[in-house]
Design an enzyme around this catalytic site. Structure first.
Site, PDB file in Angstrom:
ATOM      1  N   HIS A  24      43.150  47.889  27.457  1.00 40.38           N
ATOM      2  CA  HIS A  24      43.981  47.223  27.519  1.00 40.38           C
ATOM      3  C   HIS A  24      44.676  46.093  26.821  1.00 40.38           C
ATOM      4  CE1 HIS A  24      46.085  46.315  30.725  1.00 40.38           C
ATOM      5  NE2 HIS A  24      46.831  45.652  30.137  1.00 40.38           N
TER       6      HIS A  24
ATOM      7  N   GLU B 106      44.245  44.328  40.240  1.00 39.71           N
ATOM      8  CA  GLU B 106      43.823  43.519  39.128  1.00 39.71           C
ATOM      9  C   GLU B 106      44.215  41.824  39.803  1.00 39.71           C
ATOM     10  OE1 GLU B 106      44.449  41.660  34.193  1.00 39.71           O
ATOM     11  OE2 GLU B 106      46.492  42.757  35.428  1.00 39.71           O
TER      12      GLU B 106
ATOM     13  N   HIS C 229      33.831  39.518  30.497  1.00 36.93           N
ATOM     14  CA  HIS C 229      34.230  38.284  29.626  1.00 36.93           C
ATOM     15  C   HIS C 229      32.861  38.215  29.239  1.00 36.93           C
ATOM     16  CE1 HIS C 229      37.910  38.552  30.562  1.00 36.93           C
ATOM     17  NE2 HIS C 229      38.068  37.730  31.691  1.00 36.93           N
TER      18      HIS C 229
ATOM     19  N   ASP D  62      37.115  41.286  35.669  1.00 35.65           N
ATOM     20  CA  ASP D  62      37.230  40.487  34.472  1.00 35.65           C
ATOM     21  C   ASP D  62      36.068  39.756  33.896  1.00 35.65           C
ATOM     22  OD1 ASP D  62      39.867  41.660  33.835  1.00 35.65           O
ATOM     23  OD2 ASP D  62      40.576  39.765  34.673  1.00 35.65           O
TER      24      ASP D  62
ATOM     25  N   ASN E 136      44.665  41.515  23.280  1.00 38.10           N
ATOM     26  CA  ASN E 136      45.293  39.673  23.192  1.00 38.10           C
ATOM     27  C   ASN E 136      44.918  39.611  22.249  1.00 38.10           C
ATOM     28  OD1 ASN E 136      47.231  40.657  25.326  1.00 38.10           O
ATOM     29  ND2 ASN E 136      45.751  40.382  26.794  1.00 38.10           N
TER      30      ASN E 136
ATOM     31  N   GLN F 111      42.535  43.353  27.011  1.00 37.08           N
ATOM     32  CA  GLN F 111      41.081  41.993  26.065  1.00 37.08           C
ATOM     33  C   GLN F 111      41.025  43.125  24.689  1.00 37.08           C
ATOM     34  OE1 GLN F 111      40.100  39.906  28.042  1.00 37.08           O
ATOM     35  NE2 GLN F 111      40.981  41.077  30.033  1.00 37.08           N
ATOM     36  N   ILE F 112      41.764  44.315  24.665  1.00 33.53           N
ATOM     37  CA  ILE F 112      41.474  44.596  22.588  1.00 33.53           C
ATOM     38  C   ILE F 112      43.191  43.566  22.114  1.00 33.53           C
ATOM     39  CG2 ILE F 112      41.683  46.751  21.198  1.00 33.53           C
ATOM     40  CD1 ILE F 112      40.186  48.122  23.699  1.00 33.53           C
TER      41      ILE F 112
ATOM     42  N   LEU G 238      47.243  47.835  40.674  1.00 32.34           N
ATOM     43  CA  LEU G 238      48.591  47.016  40.445  1.00 32.34           C
ATOM     44  C   LEU G 238      47.780  45.893  39.694  1.00 32.34           C
ATOM     45  CD1 LEU G 238      48.709  48.834  43.461  1.00 32.34           C
ATOM     46  CD2 LEU G 238      49.729  46.087  44.701  1.00 32.34           C
ATOM     47  N   ASP G 239      48.820  45.228  38.649  1.00 35.56           N
ATOM     48  CA  ASP G 239      48.651  44.519  37.644  1.00 35.56           C
ATOM     49  C   ASP G 239      48.880  43.274  38.244  1.00 35.56           C
ATOM     50  OD1 ASP G 239      48.698  43.813  35.528  1.00 35.56           O
ATOM     51  OD2 ASP G 239      50.732  42.467  35.488  1.00 35.56           O
ATOM     52  N   ALA G 240      47.930  42.068  37.673  1.00 37.03           N
ATOM     53  CA  ALA G 240      48.020  40.886  37.862  1.00 37.03           C
ATOM     54  C   ALA G 240      48.690  40.691  39.432  1.00 37.03           C
ATOM     55  CB  ALA G 240      48.499  39.998  36.941  1.00 37.03           C
TER      56      ALA G 240
END
Length: 587
Positions: free
Chosen positions: A389, A292, A322, A318, A394, A391-392, A254-256
């Site tokens: 996807h 996420e 990071h 994340d 963006n 972090q690459i 589930l996105d964001a």
């Protein structure tokens, strides 16, 4: 699974068409060049039964004699989001992997992929040819970026507007089912990324006939969705069950979810998890839910092997990414500044207790506290990765970590990520060290295309000032084509990296995975000289220990005093630069 409220439903002698349109006075069905008035029912519903309407029939709804729209729960859009919806007979597909029940969560090794950029053909069918490669690598789960129909022929997938319709750019529904079927025959799980925090900016007509779908609040990508309304809540939950039932996906990411502004008194996520849990219990399948969530809500997570029960198996971590990115590249802009003080210490905290931010103030978020205590969770509640996807992509050029960090350092990071007890994830091509970029791309037109270009220019003004027209145009087909994987390099320059990843995942499969149920966090420490040590108590009471030199110079360390049998690395007096040792003390 209970009968769905939304979407066309085939019957023994025809099809029932329904639309929730509380702001409409009249709704007509446009079918076979004829117009048929839908009957108004309670609570904003319109419905009509059409004898003789079969699978393959294409239709639209006309709202108040003003606008023709697709079905918001369309099963397929053969002519993109503005065209008619097609009735699909899901029961007609003959599954070959009929006995597939999935795999337990602790066996998961994810590879994230974009269907369109995974192969030159960019289709569901073409992906099948690469499934054996994933199995041979040691991947156990393929995760697909969102498939919900979006405007145009190319998109990352996060601009979907028709949540139930897999995008026609990649093939038909039966092609997607064939991909999933073939994956299951090889023992591979398949996950899909779903977006329940917003609808895309082009091709969404809900605001015209069902404005109650939305609140006045805004997400970074559009109007927030109001899950206080039972019909809106049902739309999302039915969608989750639809992907899991009709397509037999093994899990959802589930996105964001932090951007879901209005979940209701009983959170929509809770109800969705319970509904999925009921489906898993009813079918005897392993079904997994992953979040996420920038808020680092530990209370939402429970990786226990039983069916979901209001919680979620894991979250993309994340923090782990990071901290590694700062340590490997030295970059400190944007959200990376939260990790610049002690990136190696943050890596250690992730390895030792889950999140790096567990209630501490975040400078990037204006000093607000972020996260919850996660130490009581199992390591498998966290999906750890070095690339994905976002972090690459963006980044102005969509450049991968392979182009930013030295080889020895990156391979040390892989040796830690792929053997640690958390769930590992690779981004497509990472297994052979691909340098193919993954820049942001879409296929909008007119004013929306101009707005996307302006947004990118504003966000990456420094890059446009320095590189000008060299920065990829997100609307250009050439930008998308540049993101297509370089499979020819697998047997070329990627051979050594692929052998490394295969060996690491083989060790994971033999020594780590069987012991993960019941695993617990232990201790993790980082020293100023680049020494990282950690240990975990595994489910069979064995102990897994790590010692790594994450610096460019040798370190004298007492690695020989670590208990257990060496399962990775070369033991000796000093730890060489960028070297990793793993030991397992079996019980």
């Amino acid at each position: 699974m209970n009968e769905r409220q939304f979407g066309a439903r085939l019957t023994s002698d025809g099809t029932t068409f329904r639309l929730w349109a509380p702001a409409a006075k009249r709704v007509d069905l446009l079918l076979d060049q004829h117009r048929h008035a839908l009957a108004s029912a309670a609570n904003g519903w319109f419905e009509i039964v059409m004898p003789g309407a079969k699978a393959g029939a294409c239709y639209k709804f006309r709202i108040d004699d003003e606008i023709d729209v697709p079905d918001p729960a369309s099963a397929f859009q053969p002519e993109d989001v503005f065209g008619p919806s097609e009735v699909i007979d899901h029961a007609s597909y003959e599954w070959r992997a009929r006995d597939w029940r999935g795999r337990p969560w602790h066996e998961t090794v994810l590879l994230e992929a974009h269907v369109g950029a995974f192969t030159n053909e960019g289709s569901y069918r073409a992906m099948i040819e690469r499934l054996d490669h994933l199995v041979d690598t040691g991947v156990t789960a393929l995760e697909l970026l969102p498939l919900a129909d979006f405007a145009g022929r190319r998109n990352w997938g996060y601009d979907g507007v028709l949540w139930y319709a897999p995008d026609s750019a990649y093939g038909r529904p039966e092609d997607l089912k064939c991909l999933i079927d073939e994956a299951h025959l090889r023992g591979l799980m398949v996950f899909i990324d779903v977006v329940y925090n917003h609808f895309g900016p082009e091709g969404n007509y809900l605001g015209r006939y069902a404005p109650a779908f939305f609140t006045d609040a805004q997400t970074p990508w559009g109007s927030a969705i109001d899950y206080r309304l039972p019909q809106v809540r049902a739309f999302a939950i039915e969608n989750a069950l639809y992907w899991l039932s009709e397509y037999r996906f093994d899990g959802l990411r589930l996105d964001a979810v932090h951007a879901i502004e209005e979940q209701g008194e009983i959170p929509m996520l809770h109800d969705l998890s319970r509904a999925v849990g009921a489906l898993a219990a009813e079918t005897g399948r392993h079904i997994h839910l992953v979040l996420e969530n920038d808020d680092n809500c530990a209370g939402l997570l429970d990786p226990a092997p039983s069916a979901p029960h209001g919680k979620f198996h894991a979250q993309w971590n994340d923090d782990y990414h990071h901290a590694w990115h700062v340590w490997l590249t030295g970059e400190k802009q944007g959200y990376y500044r939260d990790y610049q003080r002690s990136p190696l210490g943050d890596i250690a905290r992730c390895l030792g207790s889950g999140f790096a931010y567990q209630g501490e103030a975040s400078e990037h978020r204006g000093g607000k506290p972020r996260g919850e205590d996660s130490r009581a969770l199992a390591p498998t509640a966290f999906v750890n990765f070095l690339q994905n996807h976002d972090q690459i992509g963006n980044r102005p050029f969509g450049d991968r970590l392979e182009s930013l960090a030295n080889r020895e350092a990156l391979e040390a990071a892989l040796a830690i990520t792929l053997l640690a007890p958390s769930i590992p994830m690779l981004f497509m091509g990472e297994e052979w060290g691909s340098k193919t970029p993954f820049p942001f791309f879409c296929d909008f037109t007119g004013g929306l295309a101009d707005a996307v270009r302006k947004g990118r220019r504003d966000e990456y003004a420094w890059a446009y000032e320095r590189f000008g027209s060299e920065v990829p145009d997100p609307l250009s087909e050439a930008t998308f084509r540049a993101a297509v994987l370089d499979w020819d390099n697998v047997d070329g320059g990627g051979r050594e990296r692929l052998a490394l990843v295969r060996e690491l995942l083989s060790i994971r499969r033999r020594h780590v995975t069987p012991r993960l149920p019941g695993a617990r966090f232990g201790q993790a420490r980082a020293a100023d000289n680049g020494l990282l040590t950690a240990s975990w108590q595994l489910g069979d009471e064995s102990r897994l220990s790590l010692a790594a030199n994450l610096s460019g110079r040798a370190i004298i360390a007492q690695s020989a005093e670590m208990p257990g049998t060496l399962i990775w690395g070369e033991d000796g007096g000093a730890l060489k630069s960028w070297s990793v040792l793993w030991r397992l003390e079996a019980r």
